[in-house]
Design a protein around this motif. Structure first.
Motif, PDB file in Angstrom:
ATOM      1  N   LEU A  62       0.829  -1.207   0.000  1.00  0.00           N
ATOM      2  CA  LEU A  62       0.000   0.000   0.000  1.00  0.00           C
ATOM      3  C   LEU A  62       0.863   1.256   0.000  1.00  0.00           C
ATOM      4  N   GLU A  63       1.905   1.260   0.810  1.00  0.00           N
ATOM      5  CA  GLU A  63       2.801   2.418   0.858  1.00  0.00           C
ATOM      6  C   GLU A  63       3.517   2.600  -0.476  1.00  0.00           C
ATOM      7  N   TRP A  64       3.977   1.497  -1.061  1.00  0.00           N
ATOM      8  CA  TRP A  64       4.641   1.554  -2.364  1.00  0.00           C
ATOM      9  C   TRP A  64       3.700   2.165  -3.405  1.00  0.00           C
ATOM     10  N   ALA A  65       2.452   1.696  -3.438  1.00  0.00           N
ATOM     11  CA  ALA A  65       1.487   2.198  -4.419  1.00  0.00           C
ATOM     12  C   ALA A  65       1.175   3.676  -4.189  1.00  0.00           C
ATOM     13  N   ARG A  66       1.001   4.055  -2.931  1.00  0.00           N
ATOM     14  CA  ARG A  66       0.728   5.449  -2.594  1.00  0.00           C
ATOM     15  C   ARG A  66       1.869   6.348  -3.057  1.00  0.00           C
ATOM     16  N   ALA A  67       3.106   5.916  -2.773  1.00  0.00           N
ATOM     17  CA  ALA A  67       4.283   6.718  -3.123  1.00  0.00           C
ATOM     18  C   ALA A  67       4.446   6.882  -4.631  1.00  0.00           C
ATOM     19  N   ARG A  68       3.885   5.973  -5.405  1.00  0.00           N
ATOM     20  CA  ARG A  68       3.984   6.051  -6.864  1.00  0.00           C
ATOM     21  C   ARG A  68       2.768   6.689  -7.504  1.00  0.00           C
ATOM     22  N   GLY A  69       1.880   7.217  -6.702  1.00  0.00           N
ATOM     23  CA  GLY A  69       0.760   7.978  -7.221  1.00  0.00           C
ATOM     24  C   GLY A  69      -0.439   7.166  -7.675  1.00  0.00           C
ATOM     25  N   PHE A  70      -0.497   5.892  -7.327  1.00  0.00           N
ATOM     26  CA  PHE A  70      -1.685   5.119  -7.665  1.00  0.00           C
ATOM     27  C   PHE A  70      -2.875   5.680  -6.889  1.00  0.00           C
ATOM     28  N   ALA A  71      -4.049   5.641  -7.483  1.00  0.00           N
ATOM     29  CA  ALA A  71      -5.251   6.173  -6.854  1.00  0.00           C
ATOM     30  C   ALA A  71      -5.945   5.154  -5.961  1.00  0.00           C
ATOM     31  N   ALA A  72      -5.706   3.871  -6.224  1.00  0.00           N
ATOM     32  CA  ALA A  72      -6.401   2.818  -5.483  1.00  0.00           C
ATOM     33  C   ALA A  72      -5.609   1.522  -5.625  1.00  0.00           C
ATOM     34  N   MET A  73      -6.017   0.517  -4.846  1.00  0.00           N
ATOM     35  CA  MET A  73      -5.476  -0.828  -4.999  1.00  0.00           C
ATOM     36  C   MET A  73      -6.660  -1.778  -5.097  1.00  0.00           C
ATOM     37  N   GLN A  74      -6.533  -2.730  -6.003  1.00  0.00           N
ATOM     38  CA  GLN A  74      -7.600  -3.704  -6.244  1.00  0.00           C
ATOM     39  C   GLN A  74      -7.007  -5.107  -6.258  1.00  0.00           C
ATOM     40  N   PHE A  75      -7.665  -6.017  -5.552  1.00  0.00           N
ATOM     41  CA  PHE A  75      -7.309  -7.432  -5.621  1.00  0.00           C
ATOM     42  C   PHE A  75      -8.383  -8.105  -6.470  1.00  0.00           C
ATOM     43  N   ASN A  76      -7.960  -8.803  -7.504  1.00  0.00           N
ATOM     44  CA  ASN A  76      -8.890  -9.337  -8.490  1.00  0.00           C
ATOM     45  C   ASN A  76      -9.477 -10.704  -8.163  1.00  0.00           C
ATOM     46  N   ALA A  77      -8.815 -11.465  -7.289  1.00  0.00           N
ATOM     47  CA  ALA A  77      -9.247 -12.853  -7.086  1.00  0.00           C
ATOM     48  C   ALA A  77      -8.898 -13.342  -5.692  1.00  0.00           C
TER      49      ALA A  77
END
Length: 161
Positions: A102-117
């Motif tokens: 989550l921290e990695w994604a936030r730091a790279r500017g992603f708007a959200a995180m989704q788990f597909n399965a």
């Protein structure tokens, strides 16, 4: 426990974790007949994605991979997957890996995180993800062939960053 970038030297400890989880066929939708080479190609993300390990005293306790959920117009949403060694479960390894992703994604500017399965009967994972702010936005009915429970659903889980 520390989380660090995966190196090729880690594969010797990561592969048994991957193999154990996929052969059990209870929590992860990967083919249990995959060789180490195929699993490596699927598990180890290429940049700009990322693969990490959680280690303690030189032993790999778990691993995670993360990156964009989709290319192009969907690239603002991240995704991640997590595997924890059987002997390390219940020790906070999965939580630490997920928080790192989550921290990695936030730091790279992603708007959200989704788990597909997320296998709906994987109660520990579903409970953890809910605690970390994810919600089930839908469940694909009977999309996962569980070895003892038969066909069960796969959750799509999401949270804004």
């Amino acid at each position: 426990m520390r989380i660090r970038e995966f190196t090729e030297a880690d594969w010797a400890q990561v592969w048994p974790i991957v193999e154990d989880v996929i052969v059990a066929q209870e929590t992860f939708p990967y083919d249990p007949t995959w060789s180490a080479e195929v699993a490596h190609d699927v598990w180890v993300e290429r940049p700009p994605g990322r693969t990490v390990v959680a280690e303690e005293g030189g032993s790999v306790l778990g691993t995670a991979k993360m990156g964009a959920n989709r290319p192009g117009p969907g690239a603002h949403v991240a995704t991640a997957s997590f595997l924890v060694a059987a002997a390390a479960r219940g020790r906070g390894v999965g939580r630490a890996l997920c928080e790192d992703a989550l921290e990695w994604a936030r730091a790279r500017g992603f708007a959200a995180m989704q788990f597909n399965a997320v296998v709906e009967t994987n109660e520990a994972a579903v409970r953890l993800y809910r605690r970390l702010g994810f919600t089930v936005i839908g469940t694909v009915p009977e999309a996962f062939a569980h070895p003892t429970l038969g066909r069960v659903g796969l959750h799509v889980m999401h949270r804004r960053l």
